[in-house]
Design an enzyme around this catalytic site. Structure first.
Site, PDB file in Angstrom:
ATOM      1  CB  THR A 112     -57.705 -16.314  20.015  1.00 38.00           C
ATOM      2  OG1 THR A 112     -56.669 -15.640  20.812  1.00 38.00           O
ATOM      3  CG2 THR A 112     -56.645 -16.896  18.838  1.00 38.00           C
ATOM      4  CE  LYS A 137     -52.062 -13.681  19.297  1.00 40.48           C
ATOM      5  NZ  LYS A 137     -52.463 -14.751  18.928  1.00 40.48           N
ATOM      6  CG  HIS A 188     -52.525 -17.719  16.024  1.00 44.10           C
ATOM      7  ND1 HIS A 188     -53.039 -18.217  16.709  1.00 44.10           N
ATOM      8  CD2 HIS A 188     -51.796 -19.198  16.800  1.00 44.10           C
ATOM      9  CE1 HIS A 188     -53.772 -18.130  17.888  1.00 44.10           C
ATOM     10  NE2 HIS A 188     -52.681 -19.640  18.015  1.00 44.10           N
ATOM     11  NE  ARG A 215     -47.541 -21.282  17.019  1.00 43.29           N
ATOM     12  CZ  ARG A 215     -46.925 -21.946  17.569  1.00 43.29           C
ATOM     13  NH1 ARG A 215     -45.512 -22.242  16.765  1.00 43.29           N
ATOM     14  NH2 ARG A 215     -47.256 -23.498  18.208  1.00 43.29           N
TER      15      ARG A 215
HETATM   16  C1  FNR Z   1     -48.587 -19.221  19.720  1.00 48.01           C
HETATM   17  N1  FNR Z   1     -49.314 -18.358  19.512  1.00 48.01           N
HETATM   18  C2  FNR Z   1     -50.970 -17.691  20.572  1.00 48.01           C
HETATM   19  N2  FNR Z   1     -51.557 -17.387  19.893  1.00 48.01           N
HETATM   20  C3  FNR Z   1     -52.882 -17.032  21.136  1.00 48.01           C
HETATM   21  O1  FNR Z   1     -54.196 -16.804  20.664  1.00 48.01           O
HETATM   22  N3  FNR Z   1     -53.342 -18.205  21.777  1.00 48.01           N
HETATM   23  C4  FNR Z   1     -52.048 -19.114  21.911  1.00 48.01           C
HETATM   24  O2  FNR Z   1     -52.558 -19.778  23.359  1.00 48.01           O
HETATM   25  C5  FNR Z   1     -50.810 -19.403  21.653  1.00 48.01           C
HETATM   26  N4  FNR Z   1     -50.100 -20.669  21.572  1.00 48.01           N
HETATM   27  C6  FNR Z   1     -49.023 -19.854  20.735  1.00 48.01           C
HETATM   28  C7  FNR Z   1     -47.467 -20.605  21.027  1.00 48.01           C
HETATM   29  C8  FNR Z   1     -46.426 -20.754  20.978  1.00 48.01           C
HETATM   30  C9  FNR Z   1     -45.618 -21.590  20.723  1.00 48.01           C
HETATM   31  C10 FNR Z   1     -46.375 -19.811  19.225  1.00 48.01           C
HETATM   32  C11 FNR Z   1     -44.903 -19.408  18.757  1.00 48.01           C
HETATM   33  C12 FNR Z   1     -47.262 -18.747  19.401  1.00 48.01           C
HETATM   34  C13 FNR Z   1     -49.413 -17.152  18.765  1.00 48.01           C
HETATM   35  C14 FNR Z   1     -48.963 -16.283  19.108  1.00 48.01           C
HETATM   36  O3  FNR Z   1     -49.779 -15.040  20.444  1.00 48.01           O
HETATM   37  C15 FNR Z   1     -48.635 -14.538  18.588  1.00 48.01           C
HETATM   38  O4  FNR Z   1     -49.391 -14.361  17.365  1.00 48.01           O
HETATM   39  C16 FNR Z   1     -47.426 -14.656  18.040  1.00 48.01           C
HETATM   40  O5  FNR Z   1     -46.500 -16.099  17.883  1.00 48.01           O
HETATM   41  C17 FNR Z   1     -46.451 -14.027  17.138  1.00 48.01           C
HETATM   42  O6  FNR Z   1     -45.901 -14.048  16.322  1.00 48.01           O
HETATM   43  P1  FNR Z   1     -43.630 -14.361  16.408  1.00 48.01           P
HETATM   44  O7  FNR Z   1     -43.350 -12.975  17.303  1.00 48.01           O
HETATM   45  O8  FNR Z   1     -44.085 -15.539  17.270  1.00 48.01           O
HETATM   46  O9  FNR Z   1     -42.877 -13.983  15.227  1.00 48.01           O
END
Ligand code: FNR
Length: 389
Positions: free
Chosen positions: A162, A258, A282, A285
């Site tokens: 990531t 990613k 992400h 976020r």
């Molecule tokens: C994430 N995401 C995320 N990505 C990553 O690389 N490591 C992580 O630990 C996390 N943790 C995480 C927690 C929560 C609660 C969410 C909602 C998201 C991002 C995740 O991998 C992904 O990029 C997004 O969730 C994609 O968007 P949608 O499908 O939630 O809309």
């Protein structure tokens, strides 16, 4: 106790979201269902799929359809995988194991987060299909190397690096909720928790309630309130393209990067040997105000689509969204929140239900566009002028 409708009544990801909201302690529900700052990018991720239109075609043979494809050489039932999400084991006891099992049975890849509750070993011991491991790069490179070694020992089949979280975007709800485990005994939290008996009982029945991947290293993280300061201290803000070769060497297997949102970064990822990239912000976020993933996709496909596998996550809530992403060139997609809603609502069966819903929506929609095999689907299925270019 909460009345939970039978799974046969669950027909959309939105149904799962509503049940998850009622079942989960507020701080965990809002940890998932939130974006950074004004949440503009978070909302745009889903909203930007809506204006893209399909060309409806009629009177073509629609029998015997297939969504099968490959992601990094691995056969998948449809172009979909589960995205890494931290704290998954707080959405349902043993959540990472249950989600991995659902993926294994369904036939798509599961990605385990560095910030998971169940450890790499917990998941490996309780599943049979190889899963993917997502890496956050730490300042302590020996600890990072150890995570990579553990992922190798567990026979993870790809490493997802990531790249968009060297520093952390602010999510107001997490601060206001005082995200902690166990939840802080404020009056509001106590009232809220009193209605989450089912969740609490399940949690009591598992020994996996802490961050087991980082447990050996993060001795000072005994509860979640200490997590964000720990992340800020441990995650390496100096991480750069120069580090990729070393990480690739340590890992020695397939590397996915990613968090790519810009064509210039996509080109760099290819130059640095990424076997696949995930177009992602992400889940809205991190950088609020960045484009939605589906808007960012076409320029990235144009830049590197012929040189590497380009995948996408962010805002996928229907099978139609996956079909649109595929038509615009994404050879795989990921879901985060949709599967977390299913997990919180019904455990493993809820994750499976989320996958089935997306499969059925994608399958039928592909047929309506006049196709039986996803391999023949191109952007020709979209109405010109309705999609980002
Ligand atoms: C994430 N995401 C995320 N990505 C990553 O690389 N490591 C992580 O630990 C996390 N943790 C995480 C927690 C929560 C609660 C969410 C909602 C998201 C991002 C995740 O991998 C992904 O990029 C997004 O969730 C994609 O968007 P949608 O499908 O939630 O809309």
């Amino acid at each position: 106790m909460l009345f939970t409708p039978p799974l046969s009544q669950i027909t959309t990801i939105e149904d799962l979201r509503q049940i998850a909201r009622r079942k989960l302690p507020k701080m965990f529900y809002e940890y998932a269902d939130t974006g950074s700052w004004t949440q503009t990018t978070y909302h745009a991720n889903a909203a930007d799929f809506a204006p893209i239109q399909f060309r409806q075609r009629v009177l073509v043979d629609m029998e015997n359809r297939s969504l099968k494809t490959q992601m990094l050489g691995q056969e998948v039932k449809m172009p979909l995988a589960i995205a890494p999400t931290g704290l998954t084991g707080m959405f349902h006891a043993d959540g990472e194991i249950l989600a991995a099992r659902a993926c294994e049975k369904f036939g798509i890849p599961y990605t385990l987060s560095t910030m998971s509750i169940c450890s790499i070993e917990d998941v490996a011991e309780n599943t049979t299909a190889p899963f993917w491991f997502q890496l956050y790069v730490m300042r302590d490179r020996e600890f990072m190397a150890d995570l990579i070694r553990r992922a190798k020992a567990a026979q993870c089949s790809a490493l997802v690096l990531t790249a968009d979280l060297q520093i952390v975007g602010q999510r107001h709800r997490d601060i206001k909720n005082g995200l902690t485990v166990p939840p802080r005994p404020t009056l509001a939290n106590l009232i809220n928790l009193a209605t989450k008996i089912e969740w609490g009982l399940k949690m009591l029945n598992t020994r996996r309630r802490t961050f087991r991947n980082i447990a050996g290293h993060a001795k000072d993280v005994t509860n979640l309130s200490e997590l964000m300061p720990w992340v800020a201290k441990q995650f390496d803000p100096k991480l750069s393209w120069d580090d990729i070769a070393h990480i690739k060497d340590l890992w020695g297997g397939k590397l996915i990067i990613k968090g790519i949102l810009d064509p210039e970064d996509a080109e760099k990822a290819v130059q640095h040997g990424a076997d696949a990239i995930i177009v992602s912000n992400h889940g809205g976020r991190q950088l609020d105000g960045a484009p939605s993933s589906i808007r960012a996709l076409p320029a990235i496909i144009q830049a590197v689509g012929s040189q590497t596998e380009v995948w996408l996550d962010g805002g996928i809530r229907t099978g139609q969204d996956i079909l649109k992403a595929w038509a615009l060139g994404a050879r795989g997609t990921f879901i985060g929140r949709p599967y977390l809603y299913g997990l919180a609502a019904y455990g493993e069966a809820g994750v499976t239900r989320a996958l089935e819903i997306l499969y059925n929506e994608m399958d039928l929609s592909m047929a309506f566009t006049g196709h039986r095999d996803i391999q023949n689907v191109t952007r020709e299925i979209l109405v010109k002028g309705s999609y980002p270019e």
